[in-house]
Design a protein around this motif. Structure first.
Motif, short mmCIF file in Angstrom:
data_model
loop_
_atom_site.label_atom_id
_atom_site.label_comp_id
_atom_site.label_asym_id
_atom_site.label_seq_id
_atom_site.Cartn_x
_atom_site.Cartn_y
_atom_site.Cartn_z
N GLU A 17 0.90 -1.26 0.08
CA GLU A 17 -0.07 -0.17 -0.05
C GLU A 17 0.62 1.48 0.03
N ARG A 20 2.18 2.16 -3.36
CA ARG A 20 1.23 2.66 -4.17
C ARG A 20 0.96 4.07 -4.01
N ARG A 22 -0.30 5.10 -0.84
CA ARG A 22 -1.33 5.51 -0.27
C ARG A 22 -0.94 6.16 1.24
N PHE A 23 0.38 5.60 1.67
CA PHE A 23 0.77 6.47 2.96
C PHE A 23 2.48 6.16 2.93
#
Ligand SMILES: Cc1ncc(COP(=O)(O)O)c(C=O)c1O
Length: 287
Positions: A17, A20, A22-23
């Motif tokens: 994630e 990608r 996201r964080f």
């Protein structure tokens, strides 16, 4: 903020994630309280696991969770290794507790199931909605198996912890091993913390051998211990963790994780003993 060592699936999921976008993900040594506290400013979520899988590092949960709450950081604790009988993170202020029910709670290595526990009703509604919409809904048969297992949780945890303590004391004297990680051993770095904050030392022991060949030879030579990747069931399991590609590279290659079950402790030791004997330095040098 994630532990640098934790269940590899949690690390991989968070890592995917993060990559990608996201964080941003930071990893910390959860046993190093100052290091964890230094990451809290600006963090949204602190994910804790203690003792960590498979390194068995013990976090000062009380100090870390209090500081995280004061900084407005949401805290999730993966309490799979402890079970609620050994640690109750909600009482220490955690927002969410995660259990792999697959492990001790169900206890018989025959169900794959997870649980999130929270006392925050708003968070619960959001998690429930996510679960309902994304499809990870527990099947009735799995739930039935888990409830069957829960009835003996206290007895199983008591027995496996007693077995683990007994075996750890035997293992620490074995010359085939270069290190035994188990918070129940008085000289383990996490011992005092575990004694102060946990209601038991768990049933996972990580041992280190001289090299990968010795670790693989041990796993191949045992008969009572089953070579398998899960943990927390009635049967004792053994695995060289780095054989899994997702395991952090800071986990030693020759580390073997033992999930101690509820069998007769003498049988468990006799089996390890016969498998370790040819791996002791004196034996190896005469071969
Ligand atoms: C600490 C910890 N959390 C979570 C999991 C995930 O378990 P499951 O098999 O239920 O997905 C595991 C599995 O090994 C684990 O060790």
């Amino acid at each position: 903020v994630m532990p640098r060592h934790a269940y590899a699936g949690s690390l991989s999921l968070a890592g995917d994630e993060a990559s990608r976008g996201r964080f941003t993900m930071l990893t910390v040594d959860v046993a190093d309280t100052d290091q964890v506290l230094a990451t809290l400013a600006g963090a949204d979520l602190l994910w804790l696991e203690s003792p960590t899988n498979p390194m068995l590092e013990v976090a000062d949960l009380l100090t870390i969770i209090s500081a995280a709450k004061a900084a407005g950081v949401t805290v999730v604790v993966d309490n799979t290794f402890n079970t609620p009988l050994v640690c109750r993170p909600l009482e220490l202020g955690a927002d969410v507790v995660l259990h792999s029910v697959t492990k001790y709670l169900a206890g018989h290595s025959d169900v794959v199931l997870g649980a999130l526990v929270t006392s925050n009703t708003e968070l619960r509604s959001r998690l429930l909605r996510h679960r309902t919409l994304h499809g990870a809904i527990a099947g009735p048969f799995e739930v039935w198996l888990a409830l069957r297992g829960l009835r003996t949780l206290a007895l199983r945890v008591e027995r496996s912890q007693t077995n683990a303590l007994y075996l750890a004391h035997k293992l620490r004297l074995d010359p085939a091993l270069t290190r035994v990680r188990f918070p129940g051993l008085p000289d383990d770095p996490g011992h005092q913390r575990a004694a102060d904050q946990l209601n038991g030392f768990g049933s996972i022991i990580s041992i280190e051998l001289a090299d990968v060949a010795a670790a693989e030879a041990l796993v191949a030579a045992v008969r009572v211990w089953l070579p398998a990747t899960s943990l927390g069931g009635v049967e004792s399991l053994i695995e060289r963790r780095r054989r899994q590609s997702g395991e952090p590279v800071t986990v030693p290659e020759a580390l073997v994780r033992l999930s101690v079950g509820i069998e007769n402790p003498e049988d468990l030791w006799a089996d390890l003993e016969q498998a370790l004997a040819p791996l002791r330095p004196a034996e190896r040098s005469t071969r």
